[in-house]
Design an enzyme around this catalytic site. Structure first.
Site, mmCIF file in Angstrom:
data_model
loop_
_atom_site.group_PDB
_atom_site.id
_atom_site.type_symbol
_atom_site.label_atom_id
_atom_site.label_comp_id
_atom_site.label_asym_id
_atom_site.label_seq_id
_atom_site.Cartn_x
_atom_site.Cartn_y
_atom_site.Cartn_z
ATOM 1 N N GLU A 59 0.836 -1.212 0.000
ATOM 2 C CA GLU A 59 0.000 0.000 0.000
ATOM 3 C C GLU A 59 0.873 1.265 0.000
ATOM 4 O O GLU A 59 0.562 2.275 0.633
ATOM 5 C CB GLU A 59 -0.929 0.008 1.214
ATOM 6 C CG GLU A 59 -2.398 -0.233 0.897
ATOM 7 C CD GLU A 59 -2.968 0.629 -0.212
ATOM 8 O OE1 GLU A 59 -2.820 1.852 -0.140
ATOM 9 O OE2 GLU A 59 -3.564 0.084 -1.150
ATOM 10 N N SER A 60 1.979 1.205 -0.734
ATOM 11 C CA SER A 60 2.975 2.267 -0.714
ATOM 12 C C SER A 60 2.538 3.509 -1.489
ATOM 13 O O SER A 60 2.165 3.437 -2.665
ATOM 14 C CB SER A 60 4.262 1.707 -1.341
ATOM 15 O OG SER A 60 5.111 2.733 -1.774
#
Lengths: 305, 305
Positions: A59-60
């Protein structure tokens, strides 16, 4: 187009005045500090590569920015992501935006990142393509230089700058930017994951050469990195933090998330409560983004609250 | 603090030049057109009420803005919401922000809205509290006036303004704002739900009195409200629209949603493809928000795509 708005910020704490620098509202690529860093990094290259490769968590924010930036520039992006892939059928979080592009993604374990990047790099080079590997999180001198430049946008010298401190480039850049201006501002990074020793080392790895470059006297003690508000590590949080985020969003009308801005703001309120920031101070909270992390986060249930 | 950025917009269609007005980036209360409208509505009152009551759908942006605005002002908000309450355990969408405040919420069926508002109003008045009922969606003359003022922010006269048209105040205000400036700009609302007859009537209900007030010649034919791109109704969408949103987000680096901005942008691209907007035109797309609607939307699976 990279300026972000600087707004008044109605915290009513300790008789200080508060402002907020809204990097979460940077217009491109859904905003946040990764937009500044990666724009600066790509703009610093002598010519645009055919492919960028980078890495980050599933979920960068960094990965989202790289994917969208590459798409708009018409170059290829290859992401090496670790951690659990979100299998939700909601159209949410960074995943939605990453998958909106033609980015190639490898999901791997942490220990496989370096090797996977190496293999990808070789693959593109063998096809005679120009490849540029962006360090995870935009952790590089150019990433930090983006924040030296960002300090120039501030309307006035604050007594304190408080912000979420992660991999270190934002922190190194803000500190160098403040020193470059000969300001007395205390730059306080609230760690969102790392313990102090590792965090300070990573920041100083960039801060020390920036000092040399800018002719600033280097002192590692200027790196203030507080690790008491990590809530157990990267992207970890509890019901207390969510309650805090809800209260502060309600009070201020600004969104905060449990991975970055929420932890930093929690740290700020603790410093004020403990009078570590004295009354009448001019405090600037630097919002580095994270709304999409909030939107893909789940409720937590603590029994002790 | 209400200005929103006007950015270049890299659509490469029909040899036109594109700009985008980012009301989704208005800094307060998570942005969008409801911020402009409700700020204007509350600022127009002779004094701040003790309580505001309003209504909207369960995932209403208007309800979110009213709840957060009331919280920051320290007044009470009472929401009458219809439609299905989101029971997801993600911290997403407008629900998260509404529930971050102390707002009182009644979930009701559509036919019970008016009566529920009436009962709530009586309750507060019997306690000697000043109550103000904001029409659903901010559909009022003051809501529209907010958009007359917003037109003044534009850097230059576009040939076309395209935007998502819903309950009508944004549309009435933009059209009146353009006429007030004596611009020749065509103001084209893409309906996100309503059929033309009802949509035009609702817009004209506000546009006609604004014309009288501003000494503009009123002609209902100036209300251009296209109902071919509703995708079946409010908050309805299909896999084609999601695919389109992904492509355009990837191309432009700007977020679009399947309830508002995505439908309007889809309409714009269709008008360009059909050459209803001629080559070399200066087109302004007015982004009225909706990211939180995207974040709480689910995948759809069409078999015919």
């Amino acid at each position: 187009m990279l300026n972000s708005p600087e707004c008044s910020f109605n915290l009513s704490l300790n008789d200080c005045t508060f402002k907020i620098k809204r990097d979460d509202l940077l217009p491109d690529f859904m905003g946040g500090n990764k937009v500044r860093k990666n724009s600066y990094i790509l703009n610093s290259l002598p010519c645009l590569p055919d492919v960028i490769i980078t890495n980050g968590g599933a979920e960068s924010n960094h990965a989202r920015v790289c994917a969208l930036m590459a798409a708009r520039l018409g170059i290829k992006c290859h992401l090496v992501l670790h951690g659990e892939e979100d299998k939700s059928d909601y159209l949410h979080g960074n995943k939605f935006f990453i998958e909106s592009t033609n980015t190639e993604i490898n999901y791997v374990n942490s220990h496989e990142i370096a090797r996977t990047i190496e293999i990808a790099e070789k693959k593109y080079k063998s096809r005679d393509l120009d490849v540029f590997v962006i360090p995870g999180g935009g952790h590089s001198l150019d990433g930090a230089r983006a924040y030296i430049a960002a300090v120039d946008e501030l309307a006035e010298e604050p007594d304190y700058i408080i912000f979420p401190s992660g991999t270190g480039a934002t922190h190194a850049g803000l500190l160098a930017g403040v020193k470059k201006k000969n300001w007395k501002t205390q730059v306080i990074g609230i760690s969102i994951a790392r313990q102090a020793e590792r965090g300070v080392a990573a920041i100083d790895e960039l801060y020390a050469p920036l000092c040399a470059e800018l002719n600033i006297q280097h002192n590692v003690d200027d790196v203030i990195f507080l690790d008491e508000f990590t809530f157990g590590g990267y992207a970890k949080y509890n019901a207390e933090l969510i309650k805090f985020i809800r209260e502060l969003t309600s009070q201020t009308g600004v969104p905060f998330d449990p991975v970055y801005s929420g932890k930093a703001l929690y740290g700020l309120t603790q410093l004020l409560e403990q009078s570590k920031i004295p009354a009448k101070s001019k405090v600037l909270f630097w919002h580095t983004g994270g709304l999409l992390n909030l939107q893909s986060a789940r409720k937590v249930y603590d029994t002790n609250i």
